[in-house]
Design an enzyme around this catalytic site. Structure first.
Site, PDB file in Angstrom:
ATOM      1  N   ASP A 190      -1.564  -1.651  -0.948  1.00 26.94           N
ATOM      2  CA  ASP A 190      -1.915  -0.865  -0.125  1.00 26.94           C
ATOM      3  C   ASP A 190      -1.205   0.569  -0.259  1.00 26.94           C
ATOM      4  O   ASP A 190      -0.369   1.361  -0.627  1.00 26.94           O
ATOM      5  CB  ASP A 190      -0.980  -1.925   1.243  1.00 26.94           C
ATOM      6  CG  ASP A 190      -0.022  -2.665   1.195  1.00 26.94           C
ATOM      7  OD1 ASP A 190       0.804  -1.388   0.741  1.00 26.94           O
ATOM      8  OD2 ASP A 190       0.879  -3.375   1.567  1.00 26.94           O
ATOM      9  N   LEU A 191      -1.512   1.023   1.382  1.00 23.44           N
ATOM     10  CA  LEU A 191      -1.057   2.351   1.627  1.00 23.44           C
ATOM     11  C   LEU A 191       0.555   2.988   1.058  1.00 23.44           C
ATOM     12  O   LEU A 191       0.484   3.808   0.257  1.00 23.44           O
ATOM     13  CB  LEU A 191      -1.345   3.377   2.800  1.00 23.44           C
ATOM     14  CG  LEU A 191      -0.914   4.321   3.410  1.00 23.44           C
ATOM     15  CD1 LEU A 191      -2.199   5.259   2.480  1.00 23.44           C
ATOM     16  CD2 LEU A 191      -1.088   4.586   4.724  1.00 23.44           C
TER      17      LEU A 191
END
Length: 293
Positions: free
Chosen positions: A153-154
């Site tokens: 994820d980010l």
């Protein structure tokens, strides 16, 4: 602490920018889009489903290819395909967005040290930077289009594997194959090794079942601790959700390894190719054992 998977040697083979997709070809109407006469179904002809062949050629994952067929982006001998059940013995005459599909290259695998702040996506509607922005500078010219194996994820950093082979991608992501992923998390709060060891039996959070997790408390500084966790499912935000369930707040998360392939000292934002002999050894291991054993 459980032993860390060994690092796979990585050679400096040639590699490049992931290829951009061309504009979509005009979609044929329902009345004219007929299955091409050379296409068949599994019960009629030998061969493989077109989604499998295109995934093997590195066009996209099988699921993405099925969506592309539904959107009318894939054609055979000029006829837009309407079903992913089309059976072919080769990709001769197949086009994607109006462009012929090249013959499949040998499977290749790359290690990429993903920094925080990059999306594991080809593009983002909000204009945020993606891994492909960084890969343009990380990969040498000549690399085929690459697909990420799993996602980070980010705000998660560390090892991200990329391949040009859809079948390899699918095999490594499949939970049934049990390929371990190891993470290191910095978390704030109070936790004991005994509490972490309860995760070895799995845990259910908000109706979602998470399988066996091998978790070890590495070190503690005040109420901050570093925890190493090895799991095999890789569900969305699994590490963060499990640690939050235990009352911890994750402030940093890094993936250290995926199967036998380890981040090691690969610099942030850089990529390195796995040697062909190491990749072939891994593929044989998975094929002959039916998963990670």
């Amino acid at each position: 602490m459980s032993p860390r998977p060994p690092r796979s040697p990585a050679g400096n083979s040639r590699a490049s920018k992931p290829g951009a997709r061309a504009r979509s070809a005009p979609r044929a109407s329902a009345s004219t889009a007929r299955p091409a006469p050379t296409a068949g179904r599994a019960s009629d002809k030998p061969g493989d489903r077109i989604a499998k062949l295109l995934a093997r050629a590195g066009v996209a994952s099988r699921r993405e290819i099925e969506r592309m067929i539904a959107d009318g982006r894939i054609a055979l001998n000029g006829e837009v395909l309407e079903t992913p059940a089309t059976i072919l013995t080769s990709l001769a005459g197949v086009t994607v967005d109006g462009k012929p599909v090249a013959a499949p290259e040998a499977p290749r695998l790359f290690l990429f040290h993903k920094p925080q702040g990059l999306l594991t996506a080809e593009r983002d509607p909000k204009g945020r930077p993606t891994i492909y922005n960084a890969l343009r500078n990380a990969l040498p010219p000549g690399t085929p289009r690459l697909m990420p194996i799993g996602r980070l994820d980010l705000n998660t950093e560390g090892l991200l594997l990329l391949t040009n082979d859809g079948e390899l991608k699918r095999a490594m992501e499949l939970p049934a194959n049990g390929i371990p992923r190891t993470y290191r998390a910095r978390a704030f709060g109070d936790i004991s090794q005994a509490e972490l060891e309860t995760l070895i039996e799995g845990v259910t959070i908000d109706g979602v079942n998470y399988g066996r997790i091998d978790a070890n408390l590495e070190r503690r500084t005040g109420r901050n601790q570093w925890i190493e966790m090895t799991l095999t499912e890789g569900k969305n935000r699994e590490v963060r959700r499990v640690l939050e369930h235990l009352g911890l707040k994750v402030s940093r998360l890094m993936r250290l390894s995926y199967g036998p392939f380890a981040l090691g000292d690969l610099p942030r934002g850089q990529a390195s190719e796995v040697r062909q002999k190491d990749l072939e050894q891994f593929r044989r291991h998975i094929a002959t054992r039916g998963g990670w054993r």
